[in-house]
Design an enzyme around this catalytic site. Sequence first.
Site, PDB file in Angstrom:
ATOM      1  N   LYS A 186      34.062   3.951  22.706  1.00 60.36           N
ATOM      2  CA  LYS A 186      34.270   5.083  23.611  1.00 60.36           C
ATOM      3  C   LYS A 186      33.403   4.827  24.847  1.00 60.36           C
ATOM      4  O   LYS A 186      32.201   5.053  24.829  1.00 60.36           O
ATOM      5  CB  LYS A 186      33.845   6.383  22.916  1.00 60.36           C
ATOM      6  CG  LYS A 186      34.586   7.619  23.367  1.00 60.36           C
ATOM      7  CD  LYS A 186      34.412   7.998  24.822  1.00 60.36           C
ATOM      8  CE  LYS A 186      33.107   8.699  25.108  1.00 60.36           C
ATOM      9  NZ  LYS A 186      32.891   8.894  26.574  1.00 60.36           N
ATOM     10  N   GLY A 239      22.588   5.901  25.348  1.00 57.77           N
ATOM     11  CA  GLY A 239      22.694   7.032  26.257  1.00 57.77           C
ATOM     12  C   GLY A 239      21.421   7.854  26.246  1.00 57.77           C
ATOM     13  O   GLY A 239      20.333   7.344  25.952  1.00 57.77           O
ATOM     14  N   SER A 240      21.569   9.134  26.534  1.00 54.13           N
ATOM     15  CA  SER A 240      20.388   9.987  26.691  1.00 54.13           C
ATOM     16  C   SER A 240      19.823  10.421  25.335  1.00 54.13           C
ATOM     17  O   SER A 240      20.528  10.385  24.311  1.00 54.13           O
ATOM     18  CB  SER A 240      20.763  11.211  27.518  1.00 54.13           C
ATOM     19  OG  SER A 240      21.769  11.931  26.824  1.00 54.13           O
ATOM     20  N   GLY A 244      21.809  11.369  21.932  1.00 55.70           N
ATOM     21  CA  GLY A 244      21.469  10.522  20.792  1.00 55.70           C
ATOM     22  C   GLY A 244      21.151  11.348  19.549  1.00 55.70           C
ATOM     23  O   GLY A 244      21.568  11.013  18.435  1.00 55.70           O
ATOM     24  N   GLU A 261      20.024   3.630  21.308  1.00 57.10           N
ATOM     25  CA  GLU A 261      19.337   3.012  22.458  1.00 57.10           C
ATOM     26  C   GLU A 261      19.252   4.089  23.522  1.00 57.10           C
ATOM     27  O   GLU A 261      20.249   4.411  24.178  1.00 57.10           O
ATOM     28  CB  GLU A 261      20.149   1.814  22.965  1.00 57.10           C
ATOM     29  CG  GLU A 261      20.219   0.648  21.993  1.00 57.10           C
ATOM     30  CD  GLU A 261      18.918  -0.135  21.902  1.00 57.10           C
ATOM     31  OE1 GLU A 261      17.940   0.222  22.592  1.00 57.10           O
ATOM     32  OE2 GLU A 261      18.867  -1.095  21.132  1.00 57.10           O
ATOM     33  N   CYS A 295      17.751   1.761  31.869  1.00 56.12           N
ATOM     34  CA  CYS A 295      16.906   2.472  30.902  1.00 56.12           C
ATOM     35  C   CYS A 295      15.487   1.922  30.867  1.00 56.12           C
ATOM     36  O   CYS A 295      14.531   2.661  30.678  1.00 56.12           O
ATOM     37  CB  CYS A 295      17.543   2.384  29.528  1.00 56.12           C
ATOM     38  SG  CYS A 295      17.985   0.697  29.078  1.00 56.12           S
ATOM     39  N   GLU A 395      12.461  10.958  32.417  1.00 55.63           N
ATOM     40  CA  GLU A 395      13.306   9.902  32.970  1.00 55.63           C
ATOM     41  C   GLU A 395      14.162  10.482  34.111  1.00 55.63           C
ATOM     42  O   GLU A 395      14.913  11.427  33.911  1.00 55.63           O
ATOM     43  CB  GLU A 395      14.229   9.374  31.870  1.00 55.63           C
ATOM     44  CG  GLU A 395      15.088   8.204  32.323  1.00 55.63           C
ATOM     45  CD  GLU A 395      16.062   7.752  31.243  1.00 55.63           C
ATOM     46  OE1 GLU A 395      16.730   8.621  30.656  1.00 55.63           O
ATOM     47  OE2 GLU A 395      16.146   6.546  31.010  1.00 55.63           O
TER      48      GLU A 395
HETATM   49  P1  NAD Z   1      24.901  10.398  27.934  1.00 58.30           P
HETATM   50  O1  NAD Z   1      24.088  10.579  26.704  1.00 58.30           O
HETATM   51  O2  NAD Z   1      25.261  11.577  28.735  1.00 58.30           O
HETATM   52  O3  NAD Z   1      26.285   9.670  27.587  1.00 58.30           O
HETATM   53  C1  NAD Z   1      26.354   8.432  26.919  1.00 58.30           C
HETATM   54  C2  NAD Z   1      27.694   8.345  26.198  1.00 58.30           C
HETATM   55  O4  NAD Z   1      27.727   9.366  25.213  1.00 58.30           O
HETATM   56  C3  NAD Z   1      28.918   8.567  27.100  1.00 58.30           C
HETATM   57  O5  NAD Z   1      29.957   7.721  26.677  1.00 58.30           O
HETATM   58  C4  NAD Z   1      29.276  10.016  26.808  1.00 58.30           C
HETATM   59  O6  NAD Z   1      30.644  10.297  27.003  1.00 58.30           O
HETATM   60  C5  NAD Z   1      28.926  10.123  25.341  1.00 58.30           C
HETATM   61  N1  NAD Z   1      28.651  11.485  24.856  1.00 58.30           N
HETATM   62  C6  NAD Z   1      28.276  12.571  25.567  1.00 58.30           C
HETATM   63  N2  NAD Z   1      28.142  13.641  24.758  1.00 58.30           N
HETATM   64  C7  NAD Z   1      28.430  13.213  23.507  1.00 58.30           C
HETATM   65  C8  NAD Z   1      28.433  13.844  22.227  1.00 58.30           C
HETATM   66  N3  NAD Z   1      28.135  15.120  22.074  1.00 58.30           N
HETATM   67  N4  NAD Z   1      28.735  13.081  21.148  1.00 58.30           N
HETATM   68  C9  NAD Z   1      29.022  11.776  21.281  1.00 58.30           C
HETATM   69  N5  NAD Z   1      29.045  11.129  22.466  1.00 58.30           N
HETATM   70  C10 NAD Z   1      28.757  11.843  23.566  1.00 58.30           C
HETATM   71  O7  NAD Z   1      24.104   9.320  28.774  1.00 58.30           O
HETATM   72  P2  NAD Z   1      24.468   8.784  30.219  1.00 58.30           P
HETATM   73  O8  NAD Z   1      24.082   9.815  31.210  1.00 58.30           O
HETATM   74  O9  NAD Z   1      25.858   8.260  30.214  1.00 58.30           O
HETATM   75  O10 NAD Z   1      23.511   7.509  30.326  1.00 58.30           O
HETATM   76  C11 NAD Z   1      22.219   7.576  30.816  1.00 58.30           C
HETATM   77  C12 NAD Z   1      21.229   7.519  29.689  1.00 58.30           C
HETATM   78  O11 NAD Z   1      21.469   6.344  28.901  1.00 58.30           O
HETATM   79  C13 NAD Z   1      19.804   7.393  30.175  1.00 58.30           C
HETATM   80  O12 NAD Z   1      18.973   8.227  29.426  1.00 58.30           O
HETATM   81  C14 NAD Z   1      19.458   5.936  29.898  1.00 58.30           C
HETATM   82  O13 NAD Z   1      18.096   5.669  29.734  1.00 58.30           O
HETATM   83  C15 NAD Z   1      20.223   5.686  28.655  1.00 58.30           C
HETATM   84  N6  NAD Z   1      20.443   4.249  28.462  1.00 58.30           N
HETATM   85  C16 NAD Z   1      19.755   3.602  27.475  1.00 58.30           C
HETATM   86  C17 NAD Z   1      19.902   2.234  27.294  1.00 58.30           C
HETATM   87  C18 NAD Z   1      19.156   1.484  26.229  1.00 58.30           C
HETATM   88  O14 NAD Z   1      19.564   0.381  25.902  1.00 58.30           O
HETATM   89  N7  NAD Z   1      18.098   2.032  25.654  1.00 58.30           N
HETATM   90  C19 NAD Z   1      20.768   1.519  28.130  1.00 58.30           C
HETATM   91  C20 NAD Z   1      21.453   2.211  29.122  1.00 58.30           C
HETATM   92  C21 NAD Z   1      21.283   3.585  29.274  1.00 58.30           C
END
Ligand code: NAD
Length: 491
Positions: A186, A239-240, A244, A261, A295, A395
């Site tokens: 996804k 993601g965030s 997570g 992550e 990140c 962040e």
């Molecule tokens: P986000 O958490 O908003 O979204 C990430 C993904 O999760 C997207 O595909 C989104 O559609 C999906 N998502 C959203 N709500 C969901 C839910 N309730 N259930 C399941 N999936 C859902 O994050 P973002 O704004 O897209 O990305 C930025 C964040 O990602 C930052 O915090 C960044 O640090 C982190 N990040 C971490 C790494 C790492 O390797 N540690 C790498 C890149 C980004």
Amino acid sequence: MSPRLAEVEAVTGKLPTQMFVGGTHVEALNGERLDTLDPATGGVIGSVPAGDAGDIDAAVADAKRALKGPWADMAPRERGRLLWRIGEAIRERADHFALVETLDQGKPLKEARVTILRTADYFCYYAGIVDKLQGETVPLGNNKTCFTLNEPIGVTGHIVPWNVPVSMVARGIAPALACGNTAVVKPAEDTPLSAILLAELMVEIGLPPGVCNLVTGYGETAGAALAAHKDVGHVTFTGSVETGKAVMIAAASHLASVTLELGGKSPHLILKDADLDKVVPDALAGVYRNAGQICSAGTRLLAEREICDELTERLVAGAQNMTLGHGLDSPDMGPLVSNRQLQTVTGFVERAKERGITILTGGNAPVIDGCEGGFFFEPTVAAHVPASDELAQEEVFGPVLAVMSVGSLEEAIEIANGTAYGLAAGIHTQDISKAMRFARQVEAGQVFINGYHGAGDTVPFGGFKQSGIGREKGLAALANYCETKAITVTG
Ligand code: NAD
């Protein structure tokens, strides 16, 4: 409509408009769609299906069926060769992928190209491990023989953010496929296009249909359904922190394992004996690459008091020299990914100003010629940021550097460890004892000595504390995607 779309499609052909399930292009069952934008102009570049729980259900069912088909019968060496060929095909089409990624995500073309080559490298790296996933024998005495097998978990789910869209997909699915699993991906709603291209390409190169399915859609619907699906055995989420946690709770409902992550607020420590000519470009790239949407970006710069002013001045000059523009024109920095992200970053800086934090340069959303409507934010340096301030704790995920001065290595380590995160950390010094003391005591999954972001795609990556659970990249990632089965023969 983005004025740059025609220029990209002249090279790449029409951009993808459908998701990819069962080896073929499909619409969402609900018939809904979502627009995707060029973040440098705010113009629409296309739309993709807004899939939801029904589409996830179909994709998972397909991935489950594919576990029993030709994929299961493929000899390990053959599976490895297939992954290698996928990597090579990505490399051959790197320019094509990079154009799409830049138009959809905003990063400068040269940065996009690096991430595409890294995408290829993930496949080639894990291609080499497929026929070496050996088990072990366990001594149990004279009349018993015990050995272990590494078996695939089954269907794996991959939920990916928008900052490095296709490379993040590859980082998860390459080891998952190497271990014999199938996958449902996804991608982020803001940046679905390059991931669709990858799903198409893999089938074109010979991956059996259904082994890797891709459902586009919103996180709250498609993402949540994937994390909660009872037939998904492992969820890899990037993601965030907040999302997570929701993913972990959803996966717990059927005891699926997770790799998380998450975010970071990584410290970059500069001691007074460091070579500032090397530090300045390193620190600038460490925080401003991908407009700060990394990140592991080194967003907290901790400088020893004696050099803090000089270093800050040089960082400010470096930030002011950076060019901003459309990623296709290869500036130093592109836009943020979305208006939502621009509002988030602007909010952090405005609140910092209200608290009296000094913004030495940047802090504004400029209007760029030819890119009116784009989501740009200037490279920003904030000085004398207290360690407890929001700008030093949270962040931002944008081009904002918080500079702090420190009096000693001990104080620096305390500040470095004083956030909820623990993803990466860096130090510049000629003193190896101090560097190693920092490396041992800092709470971070990766530590860079004399070169921020010095590791590559073969090095285990993941976070301490709220930066996540588990490791991706390198051999460490294989543990996410294998079940160990121990077989004991008596007699
Ligand atoms: P986000 O958490 O908003 O979204 C990430 C993904 O999760 C997207 O595909 C989104 O559609 C999906 N998502 C959203 N709500 C969901 C839910 N309730 N259930 C399941 N999936 C859902 O994050 P973002 O704004 O897209 O990305 C930025 C964040 O990602 C930052 O915090 C960044 O640090 C982190 N990040 C971490 C790494 C790492 O390797 N540690 C790498 C890149 C980004």
